[in-house]
Design an enzyme around this catalytic site. Structure first.
Site, mmCIF file in Angstrom:
data_model
loop_
_atom_site.group_PDB
_atom_site.id
_atom_site.type_symbol
_atom_site.label_atom_id
_atom_site.label_comp_id
_atom_site.label_asym_id
_atom_site.label_seq_id
_atom_site.Cartn_x
_atom_site.Cartn_y
_atom_site.Cartn_z
ATOM 1 N N SER A 120 0.811 -1.214 0.000
ATOM 2 C CA SER A 120 0.000 0.000 0.000
ATOM 3 C C SER A 120 0.847 1.269 0.000
ATOM 4 O O SER A 120 1.601 1.516 -0.929
ATOM 5 C CB SER A 120 -0.951 -0.042 1.201
ATOM 6 O OG SER A 120 -1.899 0.986 1.157
ATOM 7 N N ASP A 135 -2.664 6.241 -3.378
ATOM 8 C CA ASP A 135 -1.468 5.648 -2.794
ATOM 9 C C ASP A 135 -0.990 4.516 -3.695
ATOM 10 O O ASP A 135 -1.533 4.300 -4.786
ATOM 11 C CB ASP A 135 -1.732 5.160 -1.370
ATOM 12 C CG ASP A 135 -2.769 4.060 -1.294
ATOM 13 O OD1 ASP A 135 -3.590 3.949 -2.225
ATOM 14 O OD2 ASP A 135 -2.760 3.303 -0.317
ATOM 15 N N ASP A 156 -1.195 1.304 -3.906
ATOM 16 C CA ASP A 156 -2.087 0.256 -4.412
ATOM 17 C C ASP A 156 -3.478 0.778 -4.720
ATOM 18 O O ASP A 156 -4.395 0.011 -5.008
ATOM 19 C CB ASP A 156 -2.158 -0.927 -3.439
ATOM 20 C CG ASP A 156 -2.881 -0.600 -2.142
ATOM 21 O OD1 ASP A 156 -2.924 0.595 -1.764
ATOM 22 O OD2 ASP A 156 -3.379 -1.525 -1.486
ATOM 23 N N ASP A 158 -5.932 2.027 -3.057
ATOM 24 C CA ASP A 158 -7.129 1.747 -2.265
ATOM 25 C C ASP A 158 -7.542 2.951 -1.426
ATOM 26 O O ASP A 158 -8.507 2.889 -0.675
ATOM 27 C CB ASP A 158 -6.954 0.505 -1.389
ATOM 28 C CG ASP A 158 -5.894 0.659 -0.309
ATOM 29 O OD1 ASP A 158 -5.149 1.657 -0.330
ATOM 30 O OD2 ASP A 158 -5.801 -0.236 0.560
#
Length: 446
Positions: A101, A240, A242, A244
């Protein structure tokens, strides 16, 4: 195995040191076994972000999965929420994403989803963890034609079509600035917004394996604020690594965090009768101003521990369809089962487009109470719970603030940190209290 391997967001650690290829292999074996015990040859979706260690860990994880007889659908570099969606889209038995992440490039992680795209409950993670030490003895290792196979599928196109289907109108005439964090959003985010008709300007969309989250993305919102003013965009969107989570900014470059986004979307959803039970689920970190703004609009706020998994648990338990975190993890449960930055951006822009209001006007839905966050590096994150001096310092700070402020002290779910948050009306007072608490924690636990 000592401290629990699974944190609030899967298994994370420094790649090739803590999160080794051997551990990834064992997680693949154990995860495939636990998630697909009732299927002779289950299928598991595997996706990842742009980290240089992704190739190494993906190969090891897939080897572990296939060694149990399970098949793998490789969907390549896609956002974490895309893996949750694609698991359902392809009718797979489970999904796995390799990502850390917003963490620095040296970290990586492995997170599992069940067949419905939900993160695993603690009990199932514990079952996987219990198998790791002797997974070769307790898990079947088929041979010949029974060994699992790997298939490659395009993950970007079906996920992009899914996201576009959620927009209630196109975004023609809107100028959007994107910061893709050199991460998993670098292809799909510009594609989605251009196909929805927006004029798109992009930065940090050239990943080299090592520049993910480096001075960019949602943890560095000043970057998108500066860029969108340079290109004179109507709105800035920052993801960010990833994708999410989402942090946005208005046409003046003012930051719009997860609290603002939830408040804007909750107000819109309530006005159209689609906010279930007139309730939003947030965490203890959401600003007091967020709760006050929603209360003034007849919307109830429920708070959970930090972590979108806890937000999701409360949403499922109470039948709510909107929840999230100040950090920009927002869950629209009518559409996806986890925080989804690109989906959230589409929802936010849909409100802007339909209302005809500039983002700066929408942003004014809430007044932000001053809030200070201090991170304290420690050796033992759990030590603060029973420490007498820390407890006394927290109680003293709470007494000084009274009903006009809050103190939240909690361990990070992914790093060796204790996070100290103090909120109140007087910025000078809360700064002093936060630093005083941080000093006590540092002295006691470092």
């Amino acid at each position: 195995m000592g401290e629990r391997l699974f944190g609030t967001d899967g298994v994370r650690g420094i790649a090739n040191k803590e999160l080794t290829p051997l551990l990834a292999y064992r997680l693949g074996r154990a995860g495939a076994h636990v998630l697909s015990e009732n299927h002779r040859r289950p299928t598991i979706v595997v996706g990842r972000d742009t980290r240089i260690s992704g190739d190494m860990l993906e190969a090891a994880l897939i080897a572990g999965i296939c060694s149990t007889g399970a098949n793998v659908l490789k969907v390549g570099i896609v956002p974490t929420p895309a893996v949750a969606y694609l698991t359902r889209h392809f009718g797979a038995d489970a999904g796995v994403v390799i990502s850390a992440s917003h963490n620095p490039v040296e970290y990586n992680g492995i997170k599992f989803f069940n067949s419905e795209g939900f993160k695993l409950p603690d009990a199932m993670e514990d079952e996987i963890e219990a198998l790791l030490e002797d997974c070769d003895d307790r898990i079947k290792s088929p041979t010949g034609p029974e060994v699992g196979k790997v298939f490659s599928e395009d993950g970007i196109c079906p996920y992009a079509e899914f996201i576009k289907s959620i927009a209630n109108r196109d975004f023609t005439g809107i100028k959007i600035a994107l910061d893709c964090a050199n991460g998993a959003a670098y292809k799909i985010a510009p594609l989605v917004f251009r196909e929805l008709g927006a004029e798109v300007f992009v930065i940090n969309d050239c990943p080299d394996g090592c520049n993910i989250n480096v001075n960019c993305g949602s943890t560095n919102p000043e970057v998108i604020s500066r860029f969108m003013r340079e290109v004179r965009a109507d709105v800035g969107l920052s993801f960010d690594g990833d994708a999410d989570r989402l942090i946005a900014c208005d046409e003046n470059g003012e930051i719009i965090d997860g609290d603002h986004i939830m408040a804007i979307c909750a107000d819109y959803m309530k006005s159209r009768g689609i906010l279930k039970n007139d309730t939003v689920v947030a965490t203890v970190m959401s600003n007091m101003g967020f709760e006050v703004a929603l209360k003034n609009r007849g919307i109830k706020t429920l708070r959970t521990k930090v972590g979108d998994r806890y937000v999701l648990e409360e949403m499922l338990k109470g039948g709510y369809n909107l929840g999230g975190e100040q950090s920009g993890h927002i869950i629209f449960l009518d559409h996806n089962t986890t925080g989804d930055g690109i989906l959230t951006a589409v929802k936010l822009l849909s409100v802007m487009a339909e209302s005809g209001k500039p983002m700066s006007e929408l942003r004014n839905i809430m007044k932000v109470y001053p809030q200070v966050l201090v991170n304290v590096k420690v050796k033992n994150k759990s030590g603060y719970i029973e420490n007498r001096k820390i407890k006394e310092a927290i109680e003293e700070a709470e007494a000084l603030l009274g009903e006009n402020g809050r103190v939240v002290v909690r361990p990070s779910g992914t790093e060796p940190l204790i996070r100290v948050m103090v909120e109140g009306e007087d910025e000078k007072v809360i700064n002093e209290l936060a630093l005083r608490l941080a000093d006590v924690i540092r002295e006691e636990l470092s």
